[in-house]
Design a protein around this motif. Structure first.
Motif, PDB file in Angstrom:
ATOM      1  N   HIS A   7       0.832  -1.214   0.000  1.00  0.00           N
ATOM      2  CA  HIS A   7       0.000   0.000   0.000  1.00  0.00           C
ATOM      3  C   HIS A   7       0.860   1.255   0.000  1.00  0.00           C
ATOM      4  CE1 HIS A   7      -3.274  -2.672   0.674  1.00  0.00           C
ATOM      5  NE2 HIS A   7      -2.921  -2.970   1.894  1.00  0.00           N
ATOM      6  N   HIS A   8       1.902   1.291  -0.815  1.00  0.00           N
ATOM      7  CA  HIS A   8       2.788   2.458  -0.949  1.00  0.00           C
ATOM      8  C   HIS A   8       3.567   2.800   0.315  1.00  0.00           C
ATOM      9  CE1 HIS A   8       0.847   2.999  -4.760  1.00  0.00           C
ATOM     10  NE2 HIS A   8      -0.319   2.966  -4.152  1.00  0.00           N
ATOM     11  N   ASN A  28      -0.508  -8.190  -0.689  1.00  0.00           N
ATOM     12  CA  ASN A  28      -0.007  -7.876  -2.031  1.00  0.00           C
ATOM     13  C   ASN A  28       1.184  -6.958  -1.859  1.00  0.00           C
ATOM     14  OD1 ASN A  28      -1.823  -9.082  -4.068  1.00  0.00           O
ATOM     15  ND2 ASN A  28      -3.350  -8.012  -2.839  1.00  0.00           N
ATOM     16  N   ILE A  29       2.331  -7.402  -2.332  1.00  0.00           N
ATOM     17  CA  ILE A  29       3.552  -6.641  -2.052  1.00  0.00           C
ATOM     18  C   ILE A  29       4.361  -6.374  -3.313  1.00  0.00           C
ATOM     19  CG2 ILE A  29       3.796  -7.491   0.323  1.00  0.00           C
ATOM     20  CD1 ILE A  29       5.952  -9.460  -0.801  1.00  0.00           C
TER      21      ILE A  29
END
Ligand code: GDP
Length: 422
Positions: A273-274, A285-286
């Motif tokens: 997520h930034h 999710n990376i």
């Protein structure tokens, strides 16, 4: 509440039978759409003199989501019941729904099958039930939808229930593990409250059935596995592979290996997520950066794992498959495209080892000459290019695949054994 156990829910069923509408209804009834958003929409609708506005709002949002949705990691829809926090694991109406179901279905704990009362069992109803079965979803809630269209007729409901029961028996679904509910996603009957329109029905309503699902299995203690979706080059950082952690944990400083590309290095940074994070868990999710890794060293379809327990690369593998639809027969030598996690690789069915009797699960025939639609079989498969895949018994998240040919899903399967590349 966020302290409740988590459930991943798949919503399956034929196109237009009402999957999106039912998801919208569930979000709406469980208060998963923020009040201020509904309020704003209510005002707009009142100005225009329209009724039914709140629910319509949810549906508009879902429609947008649907248009944007291309990959499997689109924003997941979430709602809570008293017992569980639910995540819908795939957005209904997706173009690649079936394929996504296979590559993502190992995450689905249970499924809701939507069957329109005015249409009954349709081709995708069969296909999805079949896949759910192959991929190990063993508890189904069957929502017989659009009851408003059939005037809430008990007779029509019974007919659909019988038809679905037949289908479940065909694919060896234990019908005791299926519950049937007459609903109207559109009107809201039997979703959050018992409907007066179906006074002949005194079973569970949908939210009750969801609440009463058994708790999902705890996550396995499998090693780190991250199927790579894309590889980016970001200035100032370098090569950044992105993907979803299927199993295990990644920490900054870990030594990792990418297979089948067969390169390794040390994890320098992990971004989610930034934001930079020191560690990532299953489901995250990376994007991450590995010391010394070049953009061309790895590719989509690689799997990242610990350097001392690297992802398996198959020379051949044995799998149990079920043939869903094939215009003729499948014989040894057939080489369709296999879709497994993020990889797409042409693979040859080298031998058909056994045909299974679908009703008993026992061996029906050793070394049959061919298999066809409806058959279950154990086959030996040789990837035409290196493929990383794992036995389903060890890492189920990386142990299933779909076989596609001529734009269709021909078969689905689970990996029994991997014979690793030397
Ligand atoms: P999906 O393709 O399975 O996601 O189906 P949708 O949710 O997009 O629904 C297809 C159509 O059926 C839409 O026009 C919906 O408004 C309509 N629909 C869905 N559920 C119901 C229902 O319970 N009653 C009625 N009358 N229409 C419904």
């Amino acid at each position: 509440s966020k302290d409740n156990p988590h459930q991943n829910l798949a919503i399956i069923g034929h196109v237009d039978h009402g999957k999106s509408t039912l998801v919208g209804r569930l979000l709406y009834e469980t208060g998963s759409v923020p009040e201020h958003v509904i309020e704003q929409h209510r005002e707009e609708a009142e100005e225009k003199g329209k009724g039914g506005f709140e629910f319509a709002y949810v549906m508009d949002n879902l429609a947008e989501e649907r248009e944007r949705g291309v990959t499997i990691d689109i924003a997941h829809q979430e709602f809570d019941t008293d017992e569980y926090d639910f995540t819908i694991v795939d957005t209904p109406g997706h173009r690649d729904f079936v394929k996504n179901m296979i590559t993502g279905a190992s995450q689905a704990d249970h499924a809701v099958l939507v069957v329109a009362a005015d249409d009954g069992v349709a081709p995708q109803t069969q296909e999805h039930v079949f896949l759910a079965r192959t991929l190990g979803i063993d508890e189904l809630i069957v929502a017989v939808n659009k009851m408003d269209i059939v005037d809430y007729s008990e007779e029509t409901y019974r007919e659909v229930v019988d038809e679905v029961t037949q289908l479940l028996k065909q694919v060896q679904f234990d019908t005791e593990d299926a519950s049937f509910i007459p609903v109207s996603a559109f009107e809201g009957d039997n979703v959050a409250e018992h409907s007066e329109n179906t006074d002949w029905y005194d079973g569970e309503i949908l939210l009750e059935a969801l609440n009463n699902l058994p708790e999902p299995q705890p996550p396995t203690d499998a090693p780190l596995r991250v199927p790579i979706q894309d590889v980016y080059t970001i200035s100032g950082i370098g090569t950044v592979p992105v993907g979803r952690i299927e199993t295990g944990i990644m920490n900054v400083g870990d030594s990792v290996s990418f297979q089948p590309s067969d390169v390794s290095g040390e994890v320098k940074t992990i971004e989610m997520h930034h934001e930079e994070v020191p560690r990532a868990d299953p489901g995250d999710n990376i994007g991450f950066n590995v010391r010394g890794l070049g953009k061309d060293d790895i590719r989509r379809g690689d799997v990242c794992g610990p350097a001392d327990d690297p992802p398996s690369v198959a020379e051949t593998f044995q799998a149990q498959i079920v043939v869903m639809q094939h215009p003729s027969v499948i014989t040894a030598g057939y080489t369709p495209v296999f879709h497994a996690h993020t990889a797409q690789v042409a693979c040859t069915i080298e031998s058909i080892d056994r045909k299974m009797d679908p009703s008993s699960g026992e061996v029906a025939e050793e070394n049959p000459d061919f298999i066809q639609s409806g058959d279950a079989a154990v086959v030996t498969i040789r990837p035409q290019k290196p493929l990383s895949i794992e036995p389903s018994s060890e890492i189920p998240e990386l142990g299933s695949f779909a076989i596609r040919d001529m734009g269709q899903t021909i078969a689905a399967g689970k990996v029994l054994e991997v014979h690793e590349r030397e």
